[in-house]
Design an enzyme around this catalytic site. Structure first.
Site, PDB file in Angstrom:
ATOM      1  N   THR A  79       0.837  -1.212   0.018  1.00 34.10           N
ATOM      2  CA  THR A  79       0.003  -0.139  -0.007  1.00 34.10           C
ATOM      3  C   THR A  79       0.893   1.310  -0.060  1.00 34.10           C
ATOM      4  O   THR A  79       1.799   1.253   0.900  1.00 34.10           O
ATOM      5  CB  THR A  79      -0.767  -0.013   1.101  1.00 34.10           C
ATOM      6  OG1 THR A  79      -1.598  -1.045   1.162  1.00 34.10           O
ATOM      7  CG2 THR A  79      -1.727   1.334   1.242  1.00 34.10           C
ATOM      8  N   ARG A 110      -8.788  -8.246   6.029  1.00 36.36           N
ATOM      9  CA  ARG A 110      -8.764  -7.824   7.355  1.00 36.36           C
ATOM     10  C   ARG A 110      -7.935  -8.889   7.986  1.00 36.36           C
ATOM     11  O   ARG A 110      -7.978 -10.332   7.907  1.00 36.36           O
ATOM     12  CB  ARG A 110     -10.269  -8.035   7.916  1.00 36.36           C
ATOM     13  CG  ARG A 110     -11.007  -6.833   7.457  1.00 36.36           C
ATOM     14  CD  ARG A 110     -12.210  -7.204   7.727  1.00 36.36           C
ATOM     15  NE  ARG A 110     -12.807  -8.575   7.224  1.00 36.36           N
ATOM     16  CZ  ARG A 110     -13.914  -9.045   7.407  1.00 36.36           C
ATOM     17  NH1 ARG A 110     -14.963  -8.660   8.215  1.00 36.36           N
ATOM     18  NH2 ARG A 110     -14.256 -10.199   6.746  1.00 36.36           N
ATOM     19  N   ASN A 164      -9.830   2.504   3.408  1.00 37.92           N
ATOM     20  CA  ASN A 164      -9.655   2.512   4.527  1.00 37.92           C
ATOM     21  C   ASN A 164     -10.208   3.489   5.356  1.00 37.92           C
ATOM     22  O   ASN A 164     -10.428   3.764   6.545  1.00 37.92           O
ATOM     23  CB  ASN A 164      -7.976   2.231   4.723  1.00 37.92           C
ATOM     24  CG  ASN A 164      -7.866   0.650   5.021  1.00 37.92           C
ATOM     25  OD1 ASN A 164      -8.727  -0.296   4.738  1.00 37.92           O
ATOM     26  ND2 ASN A 164      -6.655   0.309   4.825  1.00 37.92           N
ATOM     27  N   GLY A 213      -7.433   0.816  15.854  1.00 39.45           N
ATOM     28  CA  GLY A 213      -6.133   0.513  15.907  1.00 39.45           C
ATOM     29  C   GLY A 213      -5.641  -0.377  14.743  1.00 39.45           C
ATOM     30  O   GLY A 213      -6.507  -0.539  13.555  1.00 39.45           O
ATOM     31  N   CYS A 216      -3.232  -1.024   9.718  1.00 40.28           N
ATOM     32  CA  CYS A 216      -3.495  -0.305   8.577  1.00 40.28           C
ATOM     33  C   CYS A 216      -4.511   1.002   8.601  1.00 40.28           C
ATOM     34  O   CYS A 216      -4.118   2.169   8.224  1.00 40.28           O
ATOM     35  CB  CYS A 216      -4.502  -1.191   7.904  1.00 40.28           C
ATOM     36  SG  CYS A 216      -3.822  -2.772   7.750  1.00 40.28           S
TER      37      CYS A 216
HETATM   38  C1  UGA Z   1      -8.524  -2.951   8.031  1.00 37.73           C
HETATM   39  C2  UGA Z   1      -9.604  -3.082   6.845  1.00 37.73           C
HETATM   40  O1  UGA Z   1     -10.888  -3.327   7.398  1.00 37.73           O
HETATM   41  C3  UGA Z   1      -9.339  -3.948   5.660  1.00 37.73           C
HETATM   42  O2  UGA Z   1     -10.446  -4.020   4.548  1.00 37.73           O
HETATM   43  C4  UGA Z   1      -7.923  -3.659   4.816  1.00 37.73           C
HETATM   44  O3  UGA Z   1      -7.529  -4.631   3.979  1.00 37.73           O
HETATM   45  C5  UGA Z   1      -6.882  -3.811   6.119  1.00 37.73           C
HETATM   46  O4  UGA Z   1      -7.295  -2.800   7.240  1.00 37.73           O
HETATM   47  C6  UGA Z   1      -5.528  -3.385   5.460  1.00 37.73           C
HETATM   48  O5  UGA Z   1      -5.358  -2.111   4.925  1.00 37.73           O
HETATM   49  O6  UGA Z   1      -4.836  -4.267   5.254  1.00 37.73           O
HETATM   50  P1  UGA Z   1      -7.853  -4.464   9.768  1.00 37.73           P
HETATM   51  O7  UGA Z   1      -6.654  -3.399   9.983  1.00 37.73           O
HETATM   52  O8  UGA Z   1      -7.417  -6.209   9.996  1.00 37.73           O
HETATM   53  O9  UGA Z   1      -8.229  -4.254   8.299  1.00 37.73           O
HETATM   54  O10 UGA Z   1      -8.958  -4.356  10.792  1.00 37.73           O
HETATM   55  P2  UGA Z   1     -10.362  -3.922  11.076  1.00 37.73           P
HETATM   56  O11 UGA Z   1     -11.164  -4.882  11.191  1.00 37.73           O
HETATM   57  O12 UGA Z   1     -10.666  -2.753   9.850  1.00 37.73           O
HETATM   58  O13 UGA Z   1     -10.424  -3.062  12.271  1.00 37.73           O
HETATM   59  C7  UGA Z   1      -9.578  -1.860  12.453  1.00 37.73           C
HETATM   60  C8  UGA Z   1      -9.835  -1.301  13.937  1.00 37.73           C
HETATM   61  O14 UGA Z   1     -10.956  -0.768  14.089  1.00 37.73           O
HETATM   62  C9  UGA Z   1      -9.629  -2.200  15.093  1.00 37.73           C
HETATM   63  O15 UGA Z   1      -9.101  -1.600  15.898  1.00 37.73           O
HETATM   64  C10 UGA Z   1     -11.201  -2.375  15.552  1.00 37.73           C
HETATM   65  O16 UGA Z   1     -11.536  -2.562  16.789  1.00 37.73           O
HETATM   66  C11 UGA Z   1     -11.650  -1.104  15.086  1.00 37.73           C
HETATM   67  N1  UGA Z   1     -13.309  -0.775  14.819  1.00 37.73           N
HETATM   68  C12 UGA Z   1     -13.697  -1.524  13.815  1.00 37.73           C
HETATM   69  C13 UGA Z   1     -14.074  -0.046  15.579  1.00 37.73           C
HETATM   70  O17 UGA Z   1     -13.536   0.540  16.813  1.00 37.73           O
HETATM   71  N2  UGA Z   1     -15.472   0.039  15.677  1.00 37.73           N
HETATM   72  C14 UGA Z   1     -15.973  -0.722  14.635  1.00 37.73           C
HETATM   73  O18 UGA Z   1     -17.119  -0.596  14.394  1.00 37.73           O
HETATM   74  C15 UGA Z   1     -15.025  -1.371  13.714  1.00 37.73           C
END
Ligand code: UGA
Length: 399
Positions: A79, A110, A164, A213, A216
């Site tokens: 990225t 994810r 993102n 957090g 990404c």
């Molecule tokens: C994220 C994106 O969701 C993926 O699509 C992307 O490919 C990836 O980054 C990347 O760029 O490689 P990821 O970092 O694994 O994936 O995590 P997420 O599931 O998106 O969660 C990110 C953060 O948001 C976590 O800390 C989670 O607790 C928080 N979150 C998520 C919230 O605080 N509230 C929500 O409603 C959802």
């Protein structure tokens, strides 16, 4: 595997045993006979907010060197905002103008469900000015039978950042709504449910709490904001998204400070160190910010996480960790839920009440039922959930 990802161990073992997957540190071996070369190296943020492309550069340089006069299609999954294409093209010029086709193929995996996301993608994005090359890469994905979007290189790179940033924006948006809910006495969980059923909005990423957090979302919003600024744009929304996110951690600590009449000398348990469940990754995790903020106020911290304790200890070598949430909470003046692991959703509240010194729960992921927790004699602080009666309490004084 050097990190935890459900199902990955088995998948890698299967491929390795079947001989379809091999590993090497020698570029020449990996490139031998390759038609496609996927670059998936990291692009961490530099202190200025720009992604560090040195890994991409060094991989690109070695690939170009080892391929010699052979042709292969370079597919970039790393990225970087409107950067990798230019970086790689520049390398070609340096190396005598070798003309390799490059296709940007951003990944949307994810952590914790990467295998599923790869096999069942919502879409595949392929960006290149070389239409033949991007069609060839498209054929690799045909079997998945999912929509494939063909774009130019920069647009493909931008899709990744925009996605993102949008997810992060949804989270900061609901966190801002949550704060208003607290003040007016509404419940953000009901508000989010009511919003999420509107198909134009969607129910995902509307969980209020200590914020996002991981490796990404924070990095990519910072990088996009930096890119915008470099190109003379003023990314007000992106900056607000980041500011609201850091504020979530400070708000939680501030509310505990108010409730406990000060934090110095208290003992607080943090349940959950990983940035989200099902991973041992603590990069940019809310727990790290909470530990920093609490340590600054000389709070004694005990932490608990099913698998991320070791990763957290690499950042905080002296962090006191317990395997059992009850042991972590023993003698504590407050307990914070920072990651919504299943086992923290089903805490034995009676047992918890007996072991804690002051029964205060700050639910940073809104996973407990406020009424139930309050009925068991706790002070419950949720996000976007009005405070119950009886605040503040003072550390050490049982309510
Ligand atoms: C994220 C994106 O969701 C993926 O699509 C992307 O490919 C990836 O980054 C990347 O760029 O490689 P990821 O970092 O694994 O994936 O995590 P997420 O599931 O998106 O969660 C990110 C953060 O948001 C976590 O800390 C989670 O607790 C928080 N979150 C998520 C919230 O605080 N509230 C929500 O409603 C959802």
């Amino acid at each position: 595997m050097p990190f935890f990802e459900p199902g990955l161990d088995e998948l890698v073992r299967k491929g390795y045993q079947a001989g379809t997957l091999t590993f090497t540190t020698a570029y020449a071996d990996a490139l031998d006979g390759a038609e496609f070369v996927f670059i998936a190296v990291g692009t961490p943020t530099t202190p200025s907010g720009h992604p560090d492309l040195s890994n991409v550069r060094s991989a690109g340089r070695e690939i170009v060197r080892c391929l010699g006069n052979r042709r292969a299609i370079l597919v970039s999954k790393s990225t970087a905002p409107v950067g990798i294409s230019q970086t790689l093209e520049h390398l070609h010029q340096l190396d005598g103008g070798l003309d390799l086709p490059i296709v940007a193929n951003p990944e949307f995996l994810r952590e914790g469900s990467a295998i599923h996301d790869f096999m069942e993608p919502d879409r595949v994005v392929l960006g290149s000015d070389d239409h033949e090359a991007r069609a060839a890469v498209g054929e690799l994905y045909e079997e998945l039978d999912k929509p494939i979007i063909y774009t130019d290189m920069k647009s493909a790179e931008m899709v990744k950042y925009a996605c993102n940033a949008f997810l992060a924006t949804k989270i900061s948006f609901i966190n801002e709504i949550a704060e208003i809910c607290e003040r007016v006495g509404a419940d953000v969980r009901d508000v989010a449910r009511g919003m999420g059923l509107d198909h134009r909005i969607g129910a995902h990423f509307l969980n209020a709490g200590v914020g996002f957090g991981g490796s990404c979302l924070p990095k990519d919003v910072r990088a996009l904001s930096h890119l915008a600024a470099v190109y003379g744009s003023h990314p007000q929304l992106l900056n607000a998204v980041l500011e609201i996110n850091s504020e979530q951690r400070r708000r939680l600590v501030g509310r505990l400070r108010n409730v406990l009449g000060g934090l110095r000398g208290t003992k607080i348990a943090i349940l959950g160190l990983a940035f989200k469940p099902d991973t041992d990754d603590v990069r940019d995790a809310p727990s790290l910010d909470l530990i920093n903020l609490l340590e600054y106020e000389e709070v004694r911290i005990t932490a608990c996480d099913p698998i991320a304790a070791e990763s957290a200890r690499r950042v905080f070598p002296d962090l006191e960790c317990e395997e059992d949430p009850l042991l972590a909470a023993t003698g504590c003046d407050a307990l914070i839920i920072a990651t919504e692991w299943q086992q923290f959703r089903n805490l034995d509240l009676d047992a918890l009440r007996r072991v804690m010194r002051t029964p205060v729960i700050a639910d940073g992921r809104n996973v407990l039922d406020a009424e139930t927790v309050r009925r068991k004699g706790f002070v419950y602080l949720g996000f976007g959930v009005a405070d119950g009666p009886g605040l503040p309490v003072v550390a050490g004084v049982t309510v």
